[in-house]
Design an enzyme around this catalytic site. Structure first.
Site, PDB file in Angstrom:
ATOM      1  N   ASP A  13     -11.058  19.560  10.852  1.00  0.00           N
ATOM      2  CA  ASP A  13     -11.375  20.165  12.144  1.00  0.00           C
ATOM      3  C   ASP A  13     -10.168  20.133  13.082  1.00  0.00           C
ATOM      4  OD1 ASP A  13     -13.007  21.482  13.906  1.00  0.00           O
ATOM      5  OD2 ASP A  13     -14.002  19.681  14.659  1.00  0.00           O
ATOM      6  N   HIS A  30      -4.957  27.825  11.558  1.00  0.00           N
ATOM      7  CA  HIS A  30      -5.582  27.900  10.232  1.00  0.00           C
ATOM      8  C   HIS A  30      -4.523  27.954   9.130  1.00  0.00           C
ATOM      9  CE1 HIS A  30      -9.409  28.100  12.072  1.00  0.00           C
ATOM     10  NE2 HIS A  30      -9.276  29.317  12.559  1.00  0.00           N
ATOM     11  N   LEU A 124      -6.965  14.307 -10.289  1.00  0.00           N
ATOM     12  CA  LEU A 124      -7.688  14.353  -9.023  1.00  0.00           C
ATOM     13  C   LEU A 124      -8.785  15.416  -9.122  1.00  0.00           C
ATOM     14  CD1 LEU A 124      -7.850  13.580  -5.910  1.00  0.00           C
ATOM     15  CD2 LEU A 124      -6.367  15.546  -5.508  1.00  0.00           C
TER      16      LEU A 124
END
Ligand code: IPE
Ligand code: IPE
Ligand code: MG
Length: 232
Positions: A13, A30, A124
């Protein structure tokens, strides 16, 4: 560092606020936020974190202005394409959580190819939540469960084990640590079922500025927690 969480989930966020604080348009935030995902993937891999889940676009984010939604989709499209190399270099198995049926066809194809091509990488496990909402996930799960019950595909009691096998996160352990950047202290419809016993970490740092050092702080804080799971 002691006690490394096996699964870290992050609510990315503050892209917009970060950009504004630099006198730039929200979409610049962004772009830089997307870049930072790569940095944090590598950092997690280096720290020995096995699962990383990031909240990239919620079922509610469609309510944003059209040009912002378009810009985010364009970035995600680009990001998913670069993800093949990132996955190969970092031994990453990639999965997308959420209802991808609302995405454009080319994006859906890229996602399916990415999941297929990276499924055997085991360093991962990287989950991207995209058009994801936890309530939507649970409703979709219940609907398929009911359909499978009616067709006789499942019989017997519906317990937690059966229910979780219908969630998007099937096969993925619950998050040990949930991080939310940029000061807000809420879940915003993210992993409501899965976070039943997750440790939360909130920081004022905006997502594009959340670097490896910040991740280490969060992991350190996690290491100091005492998880009781209702016991004593
Ligand atoms: C997070 O940053 C990215 C998405 C939700 C897509 P925001 O766009 O929410 O940034 P703020 O919270 O408005 O600063
Ligand atoms: C949560 O951030 C969703 C994602 C990070 C993808 P939002 O910025 O959409 O959440 P609210 O509106 O502050 O709750
Ligand atoms: Mg926000």
């Amino acid at each position: 560092m002691n006690k490394i969480p096996e699964h870290v989930a992050i609510i990315l966020d503050g892209n917009g606020r970060w950009a504004r604080s630099k006198g730039m348009p929200r979409n610049y935030g962004h772009t830089m936020g997307a870049k930072n995902v790569e940095t944090i993937c590598r950092a997690c891999h280096n720290m020995g974190i096995r699962y990383l889940t990031v909240y990239a676009f919620s079922t509610e984010n469609w309510t944003r202005p059209d040009d912002e939604v378009k810009a985010i989709m364009k970035l995600l499209r680009h990001y998913l394409k670069t993800c093949f190399t990132l996955a190969r270099d970092n031994d990453m198995c990639v999965k997308v959580l959420g209802d991808i049926s609302r995405l454009d066809e080319d994006m859906r194809e890229t996602i399916l190819r990415l999941e297929e091509e990276t499924k055997d990488y085991g360093g991962l496990h990287f989950q991207i939540a995209l058009n994801y909402g936890s309530r939507d996930e649970m409703l979709r799960a219940v609907r398929s469960l009911v359909a499978d019950r009616e067709s006789g595909k499942i019989t017997g009691e519906i317990d937690e084990q059966v229910f979780v096998s219908y969630l998007d996160t099937k096969g993925i352990p619950d998050p040990d640590l949930l991080i939310r950047t940029s000061g807000e202290q809420r879940l915003s419809n993210f992993l409501l079922w899965q976070c039943a016993y997750t440790e939360f970490y909130f920081t004022d740092v905006h997502w594009p500025a959340f670097d490896e050092k910040e991740l280490e702080k969060a992991v350190k804080s996690y290491g100091e927690r005492n998880r009781r799971y209702g016991g004593i």
